[in-house]
Design a protein around this motif. Sequence first.
Motif, PDB file in Angstrom:
ATOM      1  N   PHE A   1       1.382  -1.309  -0.418  1.00  0.00           N
ATOM      2  CA  PHE A   1      -0.473   0.370   0.147  1.00  0.00           C
ATOM      3  C   PHE A   1       0.708   1.266  -0.359  1.00  0.00           C
ATOM      4  CE2 PHE A   1      -1.574  -3.107   2.567  1.00  0.00           C
ATOM      5  CZ  PHE A   1      -3.503  -3.905   1.700  1.00  0.00           C
ATOM      6  N   PRO A   2       1.995   1.263  -1.032  1.00  0.00           N
ATOM      7  CA  PRO A   2       2.601   2.651  -0.678  1.00  0.00           C
ATOM      8  C   PRO A   2       2.120   3.947  -0.762  1.00  0.00           C
ATOM      9  CG  PRO A   2       3.232   1.198  -3.099  1.00  0.00           C
ATOM     10  CD  PRO A   2       2.290   0.519  -2.178  1.00  0.00           C
ATOM     11  N   ARG A   3       0.934   3.580  -1.389  1.00  0.00           N
ATOM     12  CA  ARG A   3       0.101   4.879  -2.098  1.00  0.00           C
ATOM     13  C   ARG A   3      -1.318   4.520  -2.501  1.00  0.00           C
ATOM     14  NH1 ARG A   3       1.522   6.995  -7.879  1.00  0.00           N
ATOM     15  NH2 ARG A   3       0.739   8.716  -7.010  1.00  0.00           N
ATOM     16  N   GLU A   4      -1.650   3.729  -1.381  1.00  0.00           N
ATOM     17  CA  GLU A   4      -2.882   3.997  -1.297  1.00  0.00           C
ATOM     18  C   GLU A   4      -4.150   5.278  -0.963  1.00  0.00           C
ATOM     19  OE1 GLU A   4      -6.047   0.871  -1.231  1.00  0.00           O
ATOM     20  OE2 GLU A   4      -4.321   1.144  -2.025  1.00  0.00           O
ATOM     21  N   LYS A   5      -5.376   4.745  -0.989  1.00  0.00           N
ATOM     22  CA  LYS A   5      -6.147   6.468  -0.639  1.00  0.00           C
ATOM     23  C   LYS A   5      -7.141   5.105   1.044  1.00  0.00           C
ATOM     24  CE  LYS A   5      -8.129   5.719  -4.775  1.00  0.00           C
ATOM     25  NZ  LYS A   5      -8.828   6.143  -5.920  1.00  0.00           N
ATOM     26  N   LEU A   6      -7.058   6.098   1.469  1.00  0.00           N
ATOM     27  CA  LEU A   6      -7.830   5.618   3.041  1.00  0.00           C
ATOM     28  C   LEU A   6      -9.127   5.216   2.466  1.00  0.00           C
ATOM     29  CD1 LEU A   6      -7.982   4.374   5.491  1.00  0.00           C
ATOM     30  CD2 LEU A   6      -7.451   6.629   6.605  1.00  0.00           C
ATOM     31  N   SER A   7     -10.353   4.128   1.836  1.00  0.00           N
ATOM     32  CA  SER A   7     -11.435   4.446   1.694  1.00  0.00           C
ATOM     33  C   SER A   7     -12.024   3.925   2.588  1.00  0.00           C
ATOM     34  CB  SER A   7     -12.010   4.021   0.044  1.00  0.00           C
ATOM     35  OG  SER A   7     -11.495   3.086  -0.171  1.00  0.00           O
ATOM     36  N   ALA A   8     -13.601   2.976   2.574  1.00  0.00           N
ATOM     37  CA  ALA A   8     -14.074   2.250   2.931  1.00  0.00           C
ATOM     38  C   ALA A   8     -13.397   1.259   2.697  1.00  0.00           C
ATOM     39  CB  ALA A   8     -15.864   2.933   3.066  1.00  0.00           C
TER      40      ALA A   8
ATOM     41  N   ARG B   1     -10.448   2.925  11.059  1.00  0.00           N
ATOM     42  CA  ARG B   1     -10.423   4.525  10.756  1.00  0.00           C
ATOM     43  C   ARG B   1      -9.778   4.612  12.214  1.00  0.00           C
ATOM     44  NH1 ARG B   1     -13.546   6.093   5.220  1.00  0.00           N
ATOM     45  NH2 ARG B   1     -11.846   7.249   5.283  1.00  0.00           N
ATOM     46  N   ASP B   2      -8.903   6.544  12.244  1.00  0.00           N
ATOM     47  CA  ASP B   2      -8.763   6.373  13.236  1.00  0.00           C
ATOM     48  C   ASP B   2     -10.520   7.321  13.405  1.00  0.00           C
ATOM     49  OD1 ASP B   2      -6.991   7.816  15.758  1.00  0.00           O
ATOM     50  OD2 ASP B   2      -7.727   9.046  14.948  1.00  0.00           O
TER      51      ASP B   2
ATOM     52  N   LYS C   1      -8.850  -4.701   3.279  1.00  0.00           N
ATOM     53  CA  LYS C   1      -7.318  -5.293   2.288  1.00  0.00           C
ATOM     54  C   LYS C   1      -6.119  -5.142   3.773  1.00  0.00           C
ATOM     55  CE  LYS C   1      -7.981  -2.319  -0.339  1.00  0.00           C
ATOM     56  NZ  LYS C   1      -7.821  -0.763  -1.755  1.00  0.00           N
ATOM     57  N   VAL C   2      -6.234  -3.683   4.413  1.00  0.00           N
ATOM     58  CA  VAL C   2      -5.022  -4.153   5.334  1.00  0.00           C
ATOM     59  C   VAL C   2      -4.774  -5.021   6.114  1.00  0.00           C
ATOM     60  CG1 VAL C   2      -3.800  -2.569   7.129  1.00  0.00           C
ATOM     61  CG2 VAL C   2      -4.403  -1.769   5.217  1.00  0.00           C
ATOM     62  N   ARG C   3      -6.072  -6.002   7.214  1.00  0.00           N
ATOM     63  CA  ARG C   3      -5.955  -6.676   7.675  1.00  0.00           C
ATOM     64  C   ARG C   3      -5.421  -8.167   6.849  1.00  0.00           C
ATOM     65  NH1 ARG C   3     -10.115 -10.700   8.895  1.00  0.00           N
ATOM     66  NH2 ARG C   3      -9.895 -10.534  11.207  1.00  0.00           N
ATOM     67  N   SER C   4      -6.114  -8.141   5.919  1.00  0.00           N
ATOM     68  CA  SER C   4      -6.100  -9.718   4.869  1.00  0.00           C
ATOM     69  C   SER C   4      -4.638  -9.344   5.224  1.00  0.00           C
ATOM     70  CB  SER C   4      -6.711  -9.094   4.049  1.00  0.00           C
ATOM     71  OG  SER C   4      -6.398 -10.458   3.022  1.00  0.00           O
ATOM     72  N   GLU C   5      -3.526  -8.371   5.141  1.00  0.00           N
ATOM     73  CA  GLU C   5      -2.595  -8.783   4.628  1.00  0.00           C
ATOM     74  C   GLU C   5      -1.963  -8.326   5.575  1.00  0.00           C
ATOM     75  OE1 GLU C   5      -0.221  -8.700   2.241  1.00  0.00           O
ATOM     76  OE2 GLU C   5      -2.387  -8.929   0.325  1.00  0.00           O
ATOM     77  N   VAL C   6      -2.330  -8.376   6.981  1.00  0.00           N
ATOM     78  CA  VAL C   6      -1.409  -8.392   8.088  1.00  0.00           C
ATOM     79  C   VAL C   6      -1.932  -9.676   9.003  1.00  0.00           C
ATOM     80  CG1 VAL C   6      -1.858  -7.730  10.012  1.00  0.00           C
ATOM     81  CG2 VAL C   6      -1.584  -6.129   9.503  1.00  0.00           C
TER      82      VAL C   6
ATOM     83  N   PRO D   1      -8.078  12.215   9.371  1.00  0.00           N
ATOM     84  CA  PRO D   1      -8.955  11.265   8.843  1.00  0.00           C
ATOM     85  C   PRO D   1      -7.750  10.198   7.923  1.00  0.00           C
ATOM     86  CG  PRO D   1      -9.152  13.279   8.574  1.00  0.00           C
ATOM     87  CD  PRO D   1      -8.404  13.282   9.748  1.00  0.00           C
ATOM     88  N   ASN D   2      -6.523  10.906   8.372  1.00  0.00           N
ATOM     89  CA  ASN D   2      -5.702  10.263   7.285  1.00  0.00           C
ATOM     90  C   ASN D   2      -5.054   9.080   7.482  1.00  0.00           C
ATOM     91  OD1 ASN D   2      -5.679  11.812   4.874  1.00  0.00           O
ATOM     92  ND2 ASN D   2      -5.245  13.496   6.518  1.00  0.00           N
ATOM     93  N   ARG D   3      -5.561   9.026   8.953  1.00  0.00           N
ATOM     94  CA  ARG D   3      -5.167   7.298   9.891  1.00  0.00           C
ATOM     95  C   ARG D   3      -5.458   6.064  10.038  1.00  0.00           C
ATOM     96  NH1 ARG D   3      -2.438   7.856  15.181  1.00  0.00           N
ATOM     97  NH2 ARG D   3      -2.752   6.104  16.589  1.00  0.00           N
ATOM     98  N   LEU D   4      -5.075   4.819   9.711  1.00  0.00           N
ATOM     99  CA  LEU D   4      -5.866   3.446   9.993  1.00  0.00           C
ATOM    100  C   LEU D   4      -5.493   2.758  11.145  1.00  0.00           C
ATOM    101  CD1 LEU D   4      -7.444   1.554   8.812  1.00  0.00           C
ATOM    102  CD2 LEU D   4      -5.524   0.120   7.228  1.00  0.00           C
ATOM    103  N   ASN D   5      -5.854   2.810  12.475  1.00  0.00           N
ATOM    104  CA  ASN D   5      -5.600   1.937  13.377  1.00  0.00           C
ATOM    105  C   ASN D   5      -5.188   0.719  13.224  1.00  0.00           C
ATOM    106  OD1 ASN D   5      -4.730   4.927  14.311  1.00  0.00           O
ATOM    107  ND2 ASN D   5      -6.782   4.421  15.317  1.00  0.00           N
TER     108      ASN D   5
END
Length: 170
Positions: free
Chosen positions: A95-102, A139-140, A107-112, A144-148
């Motif tokens: 996710f080097p240039r990923e948008k933070l959408s719904a 999402r934090d 997607k991130v959880r799946s990779e983790v 609005p730009n942070r994913l926890n």
Amino acid sequence: SEEDPARPLNTLELSGIAAPPVAARLSRNEQETMLKNGVTPLEVGPGETVQIVRAVSTYTRNAVGATDISMLDMTTIRTLDYTCKAVKERVDLRFPREKLSARTPAKVRSEVLDVLRNLETLEILEEVTANAEGVIAERDLQDPNRLNIKIPADVVNGLHVLAARVDLLL
């Protein structure tokens, strides 16, 4: 040094350190006292080599002063650091240039989870499937730009103590 962060450093030889005279060597009771007080004892092994008995940290009590072994072993700390690095590297790669959408948190959880499963295969973590529900990416609420991401990590512990009972059979 050890490449596998979960592998204990017990018996690892420390080159360049001379063995002390026999009279100055620690007894097993002295070693145990040191371990319980957050000091890594050394011992003399085969060929007069100096070896680590068990690598421990100074974390022996929690904030309220109760005995706490959760971070006693250096392998626990090394494993948690390794897990953080592995997850960060995967997220940076995927996710080097990923948008933070719904859709991003899922997607991130799946990779983790994939990283955690790989670490389980390497015997660095365990019980990943049992703890998978606890992996949370959300999402934090204030930024609005942070994913926890919350990652429960059940580290593979080292085999440091062996207890045996021998029954005499007549």
